[in-house]
Design a protein around this motif. Structure first.
Motif, PDB file in Angstrom:
ATOM      1  N   ARG A 164      -7.383  -4.064  12.239  1.00 29.35           N
ATOM      2  CA  ARG A 164      -6.972  -2.770  12.773  1.00 29.35           C
ATOM      3  C   ARG A 164      -6.192  -2.005  11.700  1.00 29.35           C
ATOM      4  NH1 ARG A 164      -4.308  -3.640  18.531  1.00 29.35           N
ATOM      5  NH2 ARG A 164      -5.024  -1.493  18.856  1.00 29.35           N
ATOM      6  N   ARG A 165      -6.143  -0.693  11.874  1.00 25.37           N
ATOM      7  CA  ARG A 165      -5.482   0.186  10.901  1.00 25.37           C
ATOM      8  C   ARG A 165      -4.031   0.406  11.338  1.00 25.37           C
ATOM      9  NH1 ARG A 165     -10.330   2.354  12.173  1.00 25.37           N
ATOM     10  NH2 ARG A 165      -9.361   4.023  13.427  1.00 25.37           N
ATOM     11  N   VAL A 166      -3.084   0.061  10.455  1.00 27.57           N
ATOM     12  CA  VAL A 166      -1.670   0.056  10.790  1.00 27.57           C
ATOM     13  C   VAL A 166      -0.924   0.983   9.837  1.00 27.57           C
ATOM     14  CG1 VAL A 166       0.388  -1.378  11.137  1.00 27.57           C
ATOM     15  CG2 VAL A 166      -1.895  -2.343  11.539  1.00 27.57           C
ATOM     16  N   LEU A 167       0.018   1.751  10.387  1.00 25.44           N
ATOM     17  CA  LEU A 167       0.908   2.600   9.593  1.00 25.44           C
ATOM     18  C   LEU A 167       2.349   2.254   9.947  1.00 25.44           C
ATOM     19  CD1 LEU A 167       1.600   5.146   7.808  1.00 25.44           C
ATOM     20  CD2 LEU A 167       1.433   6.478   9.920  1.00 25.44           C
ATOM     21  N   VAL A 168       3.171   2.023   8.918  1.00 26.01           N
ATOM     22  CA  VAL A 168       4.593   1.748   9.113  1.00 26.01           C
ATOM     23  C   VAL A 168       5.383   2.812   8.368  1.00 26.01           C
ATOM     24  CG1 VAL A 168       6.468   0.088   8.863  1.00 26.01           C
ATOM     25  CG2 VAL A 168       4.142  -0.730   9.265  1.00 26.01           C
ATOM     26  N   THR A 169       6.237   3.549   9.077  1.00 33.37           N
ATOM     27  CA  THR A 169       7.148   4.473   8.404  1.00 33.37           C
ATOM     28  C   THR A 169       8.459   3.742   8.100  1.00 33.37           C
ATOM     29  OG1 THR A 169       8.301   5.324  10.363  1.00 33.37           O
ATOM     30  CG2 THR A 169       6.166   6.323   9.823  1.00 33.37           C
ATOM     31  N   GLY A 170       9.170   4.217   7.095  1.00 29.32           N
ATOM     32  CA  GLY A 170      10.379   3.504   6.694  1.00 29.32           C
ATOM     33  C   GLY A 170      10.058   2.101   6.218  1.00 29.32           C
ATOM     34  N   ALA A 171       8.874   1.949   5.627  1.00 30.26           N
ATOM     35  CA  ALA A 171       8.358   0.616   5.316  1.00 30.26           C
ATOM     36  C   ALA A 171       9.093  -0.081   4.190  1.00 30.26           C
ATOM     37  CB  ALA A 171       6.870   0.706   4.972  1.00 30.26           C
TER      38      ALA A 171
END
Length: 357
Positions: free
Chosen positions: A31-38
């Motif tokens: 699945r396609r995952v995005l993390v902000t503040g990574a």
């Protein structure tokens, strides 16, 4: 003297409850995952866990250049499906381009302004990062049909005396306003061992420099979870929370700050066990309180079994109508930022959060 923190259980005063992180990350496979503040102190170890879950793509977004560079160096820039984005969540047009290009299915929104005293001094920063940017991100996620959206909030959002806490409560309400048909939810954190800028970091620096420990008030106490527990809670919330649900870690009893200070001093300076480490009482800073509150008067913890072990579901009797006219509230916050009216902005933010308790 080592700068590494002592075992988490020494500071927690209880066993850790975190489950198998590798198992918790399996839901991101393909699945396609995005993390902000990574590239932050939570995002960096979470990125490693997520990458091991073998997502189709993992987008790590942060506005801090050096921190993102350090994370890329640690994880490897050439890993298949791994992408880095140097961007500020307050830059909505830039985020829109990233969403169009990456098309995430799962979003974990860690980016935030986190320091309570700075929220009091610079409320425009806390409101812009924690409220207005969160709203913009939610709108992009909604337009992109993001399936799972996890928002890490804070126990400071409950009956908040601080601008920071108020911004987190408003952001909780924003997430809940979008969550009717999707797996979008909130994990309400307590203090996390190992985060940058925390009191533990301050204590460690003072001990290393042979300086007295700065304790605000002997009566002050805080709830704690470990970094592994924080990561596990976020990933479990992504998998198990109902739409708009708020989950909280089962964090045990609050620990007096002075006990935490003494445990750290004993760990780093065991040779001084016969003589108590010197402590300076500095007094509570603006926006702080002696004891954190986990639930508002309209909230309670659900019966056992409603959430995975280690997490508790928060139930509310609050009338949904009390969410009020959020677009008007957001516009007023932006107007006050543009007018550089810090006192008015702080008052409006606190008042809006109070109406949501």
């Amino acid at each position: 003297m080592t700068s590494a923190l002592p075992p988490a259980e020494l500071l927690l005063g209880r066993p850790e409850f975190a489950g198998d992180l590798a198992q918790a990350a399996e839901f991101v496979r393909d699945r396609r995952v995005l993390v902000t503040g990574a590239a932050g102190s939570i995002g960096s170890p979470m990125a490693q866990v997520l990458l091991a879950g073998r997502p189709a793509s993992l987008v790590l977004l942060d506005h801090h250049e050096h921190s993102l560079f350090s994370l890329e160096r640690a994880l490897g820039g050439a890993t298949s499906g791994l992408a880095y984005e140097l961007a500020d969540v307050r830059d909505a047009p830039r985020l829109e381009r990233i969403f169009d290009r990456q098309q995430p299915e799962i979003v974990i929104h860690l980016a935030a302004a986190k320091h309570v005293p700075y929220g009091e001094r610079f409320p425009e920063g806390a409101v812009a990062a924690n409220v207005l940017a969160t709203q913009a991100l939610l709108e992009l996620a909604d337009e992109g049909s993001v399936e799972t959206f996890v928002y890490p909030s804070s126990d400071k959002s409950v009956q908040p005396p601080s601008v920071y806490g108020a911004t987190k409560r408003l952001a909780e309400a924003l997430v809940q306003g979008f969550a009717a048909r999707l797996r979008w939810a909130v994990v309400r954190y307590v203090n996390i061992i190992g985060t940058r800028g925390s009191v533990l970091e301050t204590f460690t620096q003072q001990i290393q420099a042979h300086r007295p420990l700065s304790v605000t008030d002997e009566r002050m106490a805080r709830y704690w979870i470990s970094m592994d527990e924080a990561i596990w809670c976020a990933l479990s919330t992504a998998q198990h929370a109902a739409p708009g649900e708020v989950l909280m870690p089962a964090c045990g009893e609050p620990v007096p700050i002075i006990d935490t200070a003494r445990r750290l001093a004993g760990w780093y300076r065991p040779e001084q066990v016969s003589a108590p480490y010197p402590i300076n009482r500095t007094g509570i800073r603006p926006g702080e309180r002696l004891h954190e509150v986990l639930l508002s008067p309209n909230e309670c913890f659900a019966e056992a079994g409603a959430a995975p072990p280690g997490l508790r579901a928060v139930r509310t009797t609050r009338d949904p109508a009390r969410l009020g006219d959020l677009p008007t509230m957001l516009a007023e916050l932006q107007r006050l930022i543009d007018a550089d009216d810090r006192p008015g902005l702080a008052r409006t933010c606190l008042s809006a959060a109070e109406a949501l308790q």
